[in-house]
Design an enzyme around this catalytic site. Structure first.
Site, PDB file in Angstrom:
ATOM      1  N   ALA A  57     -10.984   8.103   2.603  1.00 20.16           N
ATOM      2  CA  ALA A  57     -10.240   7.116   1.861  1.00 20.16           C
ATOM      3  C   ALA A  57      -8.783   6.781   2.908  1.00 20.16           C
ATOM      4  O   ALA A  57      -8.382   6.168   2.620  1.00 20.16           O
ATOM      5  CB  ALA A  57      -9.454   7.637   0.924  1.00 20.16           C
ATOM      6  N   ASP A  64      -2.800   5.337   8.631  1.00 17.98           N
ATOM      7  CA  ASP A  64      -4.168   4.671   9.133  1.00 17.98           C
ATOM      8  C   ASP A  64      -3.592   3.788   8.518  1.00 17.98           C
ATOM      9  O   ASP A  64      -2.223   3.505   8.104  1.00 17.98           O
ATOM     10  CB  ASP A  64      -5.157   4.964   8.302  1.00 17.98           C
ATOM     11  CG  ASP A  64      -4.647   5.156   7.053  1.00 17.98           C
ATOM     12  OD1 ASP A  64      -4.117   6.396   6.468  1.00 17.98           O
ATOM     13  OD2 ASP A  64      -5.536   5.087   6.615  1.00 17.98           O
ATOM     14  N   GLY A  77      -2.713   4.716  -0.699  1.00 24.27           N
ATOM     15  CA  GLY A  77      -2.286   5.136   1.071  1.00 24.27           C
ATOM     16  C   GLY A  77      -2.772   5.955   0.645  1.00 24.27           C
ATOM     17  O   GLY A  77      -2.849   7.435  -0.042  1.00 24.27           O
ATOM     18  N   THR A  78      -3.151   6.484   2.364  1.00 28.75           N
ATOM     19  CA  THR A  78      -4.386   7.823   2.611  1.00 28.75           C
ATOM     20  C   THR A  78      -3.379   8.603   3.470  1.00 28.75           C
ATOM     21  O   THR A  78      -2.584   9.192   2.996  1.00 28.75           O
ATOM     22  CB  THR A  78      -5.640   7.678   2.585  1.00 28.75           C
ATOM     23  OG1 THR A  78      -5.984   6.469   3.352  1.00 28.75           O
ATOM     24  CG2 THR A  78      -6.554   7.108   1.793  1.00 28.75           C
ATOM     25  N   THR A  79      -3.577   9.045   4.717  1.00 28.84           N
ATOM     26  CA  THR A  79      -3.468   9.238   5.394  1.00 28.84           C
ATOM     27  C   THR A  79      -1.918   9.428   6.281  1.00 28.84           C
ATOM     28  O   THR A  79      -1.948   8.217   7.728  1.00 28.84           O
ATOM     29  CB  THR A  79      -4.329   9.917   6.715  1.00 28.84           C
ATOM     30  OG1 THR A  79      -5.832  10.113   5.356  1.00 28.84           O
ATOM     31  CG2 THR A  79      -4.142  11.313   7.169  1.00 28.84           C
TER      32      THR A  79
END
Length: 279
Positions: free
Chosen positions: A232, A70, A53-55
């Site tokens: 990403a 996100d 997972g990113t941001t």
């Protein structure tokens, strides 16, 4: 439950011992193999073996705090998931978002939710917001071994402090490092691969006096900017109707902002960027 040889079906002794109010400590004593950080792994870096997972962004507002994430997860250079949820309510007045190894992150969130609920049931009172933040720090320290093998999980924790003198000062945000260090942020913060771009966007736009509606828009703007520069991070996807997940924590509790409202704000942000791509 197996019970004992003398009394089949009886609750095992470890469940009856007087200990702390921690569910994680109880689990560590009766079934330590179920804790994420206790599972044996082969040697080597396993960072690309699972989706990441990113941001996540969080910012204070007049009513408390807003957290948004996100929907994208990546595995190496591939998009593995387009609709993952990375922001959740931790309990009635707090929120948690995760960046890093997605599966372990979601598992950590569920364990943290159980930890807070277990404590409240045994003690009859909820932990203070700072106490909840410290509980999460201890869980991160327990995952240090697998984090060193590339399976790190970093959460962002925020909530409404019910002990604060007024709502304007009740929103609090806590970030962490991989060894469990805990840091309180004064106005806003972001984690994940797009965090540097999200924080840069918030640095330009954040004001100390914003309501929850405006803070929601600022969070979506920050995620849009992060997605613009970080592959990403997923921005608002108008084609698939996939939009950021947004929660608020206020005096009314932790609540998810309705999808229809997030869609309307996201479409307005995208339309404005057609006129001014840099925001």
């Amino acid at each position: 439950m197996s019970g004992t040889a003398e009394f089949p079906g009886r609750i095992p002794a470890p469940y009856l011992e007087v200990g702390s109010s921690s569910f994680v400590e109880l689990l560590g004593s009766v079934a330590p193999e179920l804790l994420p950080g206790r599972r044996p792994l082969p040697p080597g870096d396993m960072g690309d073996a699972a989706p990441h997972g990113t941001t996540i962004v969080a910012l204070r507002c007049n009513e408390g705090v807003v957290m948004a994430g996100d929907r994208r997860a990546t595995q190496g250079n591939m998009i593995s998931l387009r609709d993952i949820q990375k922001v959740f309510p931790a309990d009635a007045y707090s929120l948690i978002g995760i960046a890093g190894t997605a599966g372990l992150g979601v598992e950590m969130i569920r364990l943290f939710q159980a930890e807070l609920e277990h404590f409240e049931k045994l003690e009859g009172n909820a932990l203070s917001l700072h106490g909840k933040a410290n509980k999460l720090a201890n869980m991160i320290r327990g995952n240090l071994g697998i984090a060193m093998q590339g399976l790190a999980v970093l959460p962002l924790f925020a909530g409404f402090d019910t002990d604060a003198p007024d709502a304007a000062s009740a929103g609090r945000i806590f970030s962490y490092d991989v060894v469990g260090g805990i840091y309180e942020e004064r106005e806003y913060d972001a984690i994940g691969s797009g965090s540097i771009f999200a924080k840069s966007a918030l640095k330009k736009r954040f004001q100390s006096e914003v309501d929850a509606t405006e803070a929601t828009r600022l969070a979506i703007e920050a995620l849009y900017d992060a997605a613009d520069d970080d592959s990403a991070t997923g921005g608002p996807d108008l084609t698939r109707k996939l939009f950021p997940t947004v929660f608020t924590a206020t005096a009314d509790g932790a609540k998810r902002v309705p999808d229809a409202e997030i869609e309307a704000v996201s479409r307005a942000v995208v339309a404005a960027r057609l006129e001014n791509p840099g925001g």
